[in-house]
Design a protein around this motif. Structure first.
Motif, PDB file in Angstrom:
ATOM      1  N   GLU A   1      -2.514  68.063  26.931  1.00  0.00           N
ATOM      2  CA  GLU A   1      -3.436  67.087  27.363  1.00  0.00           C
ATOM      3  C   GLU A   1      -4.877  67.010  26.485  1.00  0.00           C
ATOM      4  O   GLU A   1      -5.283  65.858  26.451  1.00  0.00           O
ATOM      5  N   GLY A   2      -5.176  68.060  26.021  1.00  0.00           N
ATOM      6  CA  GLY A   2      -6.192  68.192  25.039  1.00  0.00           C
ATOM      7  C   GLY A   2      -6.198  67.251  24.002  1.00  0.00           C
ATOM      8  O   GLY A   2      -7.332  66.572  23.434  1.00  0.00           O
ATOM      9  N   SER A   3      -5.054  67.098  23.402  1.00  0.00           N
ATOM     10  CA  SER A   3      -4.789  66.038  22.420  1.00  0.00           C
ATOM     11  C   SER A   3      -4.627  64.790  22.716  1.00  0.00           C
ATOM     12  O   SER A   3      -4.903  63.783  21.794  1.00  0.00           O
ATOM     13  N   PHE A   4      -4.640  64.236  24.135  1.00  0.00           N
ATOM     14  CA  PHE A   4      -4.545  63.035  24.428  1.00  0.00           C
ATOM     15  C   PHE A   4      -5.334  62.886  25.691  1.00  0.00           C
ATOM     16  O   PHE A   4      -4.980  62.235  26.835  1.00  0.00           O
ATOM     17  N   SER A   5      -6.616  62.917  25.214  1.00  0.00           N
ATOM     18  CA  SER A   5      -7.546  62.935  26.374  1.00  0.00           C
ATOM     19  C   SER A   5      -8.541  61.504  26.231  1.00  0.00           C
ATOM     20  O   SER A   5      -9.401  61.645  26.866  1.00  0.00           O
ATOM     21  N   SER A   6      -8.071  60.679  25.360  1.00  0.00           N
ATOM     22  CA  SER A   6      -8.918  59.770  25.278  1.00  0.00           C
ATOM     23  C   SER A   6      -8.051  58.197  25.450  1.00  0.00           C
ATOM     24  O   SER A   6      -6.906  58.545  25.598  1.00  0.00           O
ATOM     25  N   ARG A   7      -8.756  57.000  25.614  1.00  0.00           N
ATOM     26  CA  ARG A   7      -7.990  55.913  25.824  1.00  0.00           C
ATOM     27  C   ARG A   7      -8.211  55.114  24.658  1.00  0.00           C
ATOM     28  O   ARG A   7      -9.209  55.121  24.010  1.00  0.00           O
ATOM     29  N   PRO A   8      -7.205  54.228  24.175  1.00  0.00           N
ATOM     30  CA  PRO A   8      -7.493  53.488  23.123  1.00  0.00           C
ATOM     31  C   PRO A   8      -8.401  52.533  23.106  1.00  0.00           C
ATOM     32  O   PRO A   8      -8.789  51.814  24.477  1.00  0.00           O
ATOM     33  N   SER A   9      -9.137  52.218  22.025  1.00  0.00           N
ATOM     34  CA  SER A   9     -10.159  51.142  22.046  1.00  0.00           C
ATOM     35  C   SER A   9      -9.445  49.709  21.713  1.00  0.00           C
ATOM     36  O   SER A   9      -8.985  49.641  20.741  1.00  0.00           O
ATOM     37  N   MET A  10     -10.098  48.773  22.474  1.00  0.00           N
ATOM     38  CA  MET A  10      -9.510  47.223  22.266  1.00  0.00           C
ATOM     39  C   MET A  10     -10.975  46.554  22.305  1.00  0.00           C
ATOM     40  O   MET A  10     -11.832  46.813  23.099  1.00  0.00           O
ATOM     41  N   ALA A  11     -11.002  45.488  21.482  1.00  0.00           N
ATOM     42  CA  ALA A  11     -12.164  44.853  21.206  1.00  0.00           C
ATOM     43  C   ALA A  11     -12.729  44.190  22.529  1.00  0.00           C
ATOM     44  O   ALA A  11     -14.177  44.347  22.853  1.00  0.00           O
ATOM     45  N   VAL A  12     -11.976  43.510  23.073  1.00  0.00           N
ATOM     46  CA  VAL A  12     -12.612  42.903  24.315  1.00  0.00           C
ATOM     47  C   VAL A  12     -13.104  43.669  25.511  1.00  0.00           C
ATOM     48  O   VAL A  12     -13.976  43.511  26.169  1.00  0.00           O
ATOM     49  N   VAL A  13     -12.240  44.886  25.648  1.00  0.00           N
ATOM     50  CA  VAL A  13     -12.786  45.937  26.460  1.00  0.00           C
ATOM     51  C   VAL A  13     -13.873  46.679  26.351  1.00  0.00           C
ATOM     52  O   VAL A  13     -14.940  46.860  27.061  1.00  0.00           O
TER      53      VAL A  13
ATOM     54  N   LEU B   1      -6.776  41.498  28.565  1.00  0.00           N
ATOM     55  CA  LEU B   1      -6.489  40.586  27.304  1.00  0.00           C
ATOM     56  C   LEU B   1      -6.974  41.306  26.101  1.00  0.00           C
ATOM     57  O   LEU B   1      -7.637  42.189  25.845  1.00  0.00           O
ATOM     58  N   GLN B   2      -6.117  40.875  25.016  1.00  0.00           N
ATOM     59  CA  GLN B   2      -6.215  41.628  23.763  1.00  0.00           C
ATOM     60  C   GLN B   2      -7.161  40.654  22.903  1.00  0.00           C
ATOM     61  O   GLN B   2      -7.879  40.992  22.034  1.00  0.00           O
ATOM     62  N   GLY B   3      -7.340  39.295  23.346  1.00  0.00           N
ATOM     63  CA  GLY B   3      -8.211  38.321  22.322  1.00  0.00           C
ATOM     64  C   GLY B   3      -9.553  38.715  22.420  1.00  0.00           C
ATOM     65  O   GLY B   3     -10.187  39.420  23.563  1.00  0.00           O
ATOM     66  N   PHE B   4     -10.470  37.874  21.755  1.00  0.00           N
ATOM     67  CA  PHE B   4     -12.006  38.091  21.698  1.00  0.00           C
ATOM     68  C   PHE B   4     -12.580  36.715  21.208  1.00  0.00           C
ATOM     69  O   PHE B   4     -12.057  36.168  20.261  1.00  0.00           O
ATOM     70  N   GLY B   5     -13.386  36.336  22.061  1.00  0.00           N
ATOM     71  CA  GLY B   5     -13.750  35.036  21.505  1.00  0.00           C
ATOM     72  C   GLY B   5     -14.991  34.467  22.529  1.00  0.00           C
ATOM     73  O   GLY B   5     -15.591  35.269  23.180  1.00  0.00           O
ATOM     74  N   LYS B   6     -15.334  33.285  22.554  1.00  0.00           N
ATOM     75  CA  LYS B   6     -16.665  32.642  22.883  1.00  0.00           C
ATOM     76  C   LYS B   6     -16.465  32.777  24.710  1.00  0.00           C
ATOM     77  O   LYS B   6     -17.497  33.014  25.172  1.00  0.00           O
ATOM     78  N   ARG B   7     -15.255  32.848  25.063  1.00  0.00           N
ATOM     79  CA  ARG B   7     -15.335  32.778  26.567  1.00  0.00           C
ATOM     80  C   ARG B   7     -15.568  34.198  27.004  1.00  0.00           C
ATOM     81  O   ARG B   7     -16.361  34.554  28.120  1.00  0.00           O
ATOM     82  N   VAL B   8     -15.129  35.071  26.370  1.00  0.00           N
ATOM     83  CA  VAL B   8     -15.369  36.718  26.624  1.00  0.00           C
ATOM     84  C   VAL B   8     -16.839  36.812  26.642  1.00  0.00           C
ATOM     85  O   VAL B   8     -17.592  37.460  27.239  1.00  0.00           O
ATOM     86  N   LYS B   9     -17.485  36.447  25.652  1.00  0.00           N
ATOM     87  CA  LYS B   9     -18.917  36.547  25.368  1.00  0.00           C
ATOM     88  C   LYS B   9     -19.658  35.997  26.536  1.00  0.00           C
ATOM     89  O   LYS B   9     -20.567  36.352  27.104  1.00  0.00           O
ATOM     90  N   GLU B  10     -19.272  34.602  26.944  1.00  0.00           N
ATOM     91  CA  GLU B  10     -20.057  33.969  28.084  1.00  0.00           C
ATOM     92  C   GLU B  10     -19.868  34.935  29.475  1.00  0.00           C
ATOM     93  O   GLU B  10     -20.640  34.885  30.067  1.00  0.00           O
ATOM     94  N   LEU B  11     -18.624  35.139  29.435  1.00  0.00           N
ATOM     95  CA  LEU B  11     -18.246  36.059  30.708  1.00  0.00           C
ATOM     96  C   LEU B  11     -19.149  37.212  30.875  1.00  0.00           C
ATOM     97  O   LEU B  11     -19.675  37.625  31.915  1.00  0.00           O
ATOM     98  N   ARG B  12     -19.217  38.093  29.860  1.00  0.00           N
ATOM     99  CA  ARG B  12     -20.156  39.160  29.684  1.00  0.00           C
ATOM    100  C   ARG B  12     -21.685  38.902  30.009  1.00  0.00           C
ATOM    101  O   ARG B  12     -22.181  39.474  31.045  1.00  0.00           O
ATOM    102  N   ASP B  13     -22.082  37.694  29.431  1.00  0.00           N
ATOM    103  CA  ASP B  13     -23.379  37.080  29.721  1.00  0.00           C
ATOM    104  C   ASP B  13     -23.710  36.903  31.178  1.00  0.00           C
ATOM    105  O   ASP B  13     -24.672  37.419  31.688  1.00  0.00           O
TER     106      ASP B  13
END
Length: 464
Positions: free
Chosen positions: A93-105, A211-223
């Motif tokens: 477990e100690g070696s697999f204690s993180s989650r992968p990083s994805m740009a949109v998340v 989603l895996q993608g990243f663009g204007k829509r994601v930025k607008e949503l976060r805002d």
């Protein structure tokens, strides 16, 4: 001739040494798990089709319970048996204690300033302890029980109203509404079924976290989400200020945002939560607590409709414990083991995703750091080595014959052939809340209404 012969002998001996050296290096080279044939650039993406967990299961049936694949250039492992799940989620477990990083998340979660996707470390440990002890602990859930009961009562009344008027009713959408209302009222003290604008923001945030993608829509949503949260936080702070001026607040029931604000203002806290940390955590609650509970409840209801004998037994159990004169409550669930068995038998999230933080050796295979792990819960639930008739809907498998009716198999990650909420450090901290919402909602809708399929089909299509 003698000199020439000696040269051949020397050349032969040197060749033997070189061959042995090469063979030794090959034998000592880290050995990855079995892997299908990959294509340039895309790796194994062409083998995943539209439903990854089913594609993983098909590959594992051919190559084994642990396989190595590439999603583009990303190295991945797929574990498809309880034993392999235990290796990764407990033994290593100690070696697999993180989650992968994805740009949109990462962007939606304010640069991983949240809890769910935060790197394993002191901040994550602090938030995990906070979730267990305060935010999602027993005392807080008990204090907010009236909120959940009010929403459940309103939900039942809505169905009754639609039924009496013989109006069409979207059960799935209604279940999402009730879970959204429960989560938002527990989190921020307000129901969003009456505020369609804010409710729409939450729905879009939950959807885009996948989603895996990243663009204007994601930025607008976060805002948009950020603007909404700033308004809600300002409203809370104004209310807290008025309560303090009036000498109130000590005995008031606090929602999760109030608890987070208390911690952010506590100078003795191990970590002073920033405004960004608070907003990111609230986003986690929305993402983890809304659609998942609604989908599980809807799936369980569909299976009950398709299995009327199971539905009948569940209703009989509720009638014998609760009766017909009041609505089932959360406190009744402990005395409804067959209902609990139905929820356990209902399919869970199909994949658990982790990422290795360091190199390790598992099952004789060398696993490098930054390797993405998929534990295929969907495949594990179909493992004939651990489940009799795994493809059939049989809640009885979770019912004991010792008189109590309560199975020793729990869902909190101790049994690696049953992992609806994950296991170990990264297991779901909201398990208790999710079980209360799903079990009580399901019990209420089968207690109060008769469900059946009309038209050409005799069954609800639950897919695979």
């Amino acid at each position: 001739m003698e000199a020439e012969f000696q040269s051949y002998i020397i050349l032969f001996l040197v060749s033997i040494v070189l061959v042995r050296t090469i063979l030794t290096k090959i034998q000592n080279k880290p050995r990855p798990p079995p892997s299908p044939m990959a294509l340039p650039v895309i790796g194994h993406l062409h083998l995943l089709a539209l439903i990854p967990h089913q594609a993983f299961h098909k590959l594992s049936s051919r190559y084994g319970s642990l396989i190595h694949i590439f999603l583009g250039s990303v190295p991945c492992l797929v574990a498809s048996s309880p034993d392999m799940a235990k290796e990764f989620l407990k033994t290593h477990e100690g070696s697999f204690s993180s989650r992968p990083s994805m740009a949109v998340v990462d962007y939606l979660a304010y640069g991983s300033s949240d809890f769910v996707f935060a790197p394993y470390g002191p901040y994550w440990k602090f938030m995990k302890k906070l979730c267990v002890s305060e935010l999602l602990g027993g005392r807080t859930l008990d204090q907010l029980l009236p909120v959940r009961h009010e929403e459940l009562t309103s939900f039942v009344q809505l169905i009754r109203k639609k039924a009496k008027a013989a109006e069409a009713f979207d059960v799935g959408a209604a279940l999402i509404t009730i879970t959204n209302n429960i989560i938002t009222r527990m989190t921020m003290g307000q129901s969003w079924s009456k505020n369609e604008r804010d409710a729409d923001v939450v729905r879009k945030v939950v959807k885009n976290l996948d989603l895996q993608g990243f663009g204007k829509r994601v930025k607008e949503l976060r805002d948009t989400f950020d603007t909404m949260m700033e308004r809600v936080i300002e409203e809370h702070q104004e209310t807290r200020k008025k309560r303090k001026e009036l000498g109130e607040g000590c005995d008031a029931v606090k929602d999760l945002l109030d608890i987070l604000l208390d911690i952010s203002e506590d100078e003795t806290s191990e970590f002073r939560l920033s405004r960004i940390n608070i907003k990111a955590f609230i986003m986690n609650i929305f993402a983890a607590g809304t659609d998942t509970s609604a989908i599980t409840t809807e799936w369980a209801l569909a299976e009950l409709i398709n299995h009327p004998e199971v539905m009948k037994k569940a209703i009989q159990e509720i009638d014998s414990i609760v009766g017909k004169n009041r609505l089932v409550q959360e406190s009744d669930i402990a005395n409804l083991p067959y209902l609990q068995a139905i929820v356990k038998e209902t399919p869970a999230a199909p994949l658990i995703v982790r990422e290795s933080t360091e190199a390790c050796s598992i099952g004789g295979y060398e696993i490098p750091a930054k390797t993405r792990l998929f534990v295929n819960v969907w495949a594990i639930n179909r493992d004939p080595n651990h489940w009799e008739k795994p493809l059939e809907f049989e809640p009885e498998r979770f019912v004991t014959e010792d008189g109590s009716g309560k199975s020793q198999l729990d869902v909190r990650g101790q049994h690696f052939h049953l992992l609806p909420f994950g296991s170990g450090r990264r297991g779901c901290p909201g398990t208790s809340l999710a079980l209360q919402v799903v079990q009580t909602t399901l019990a209420a809708i089968i207690q109060c209404f008769e469900w059946k399929v009309e038209g050409g089909s005799n069954n609800v299509d639950v897919g695979t």
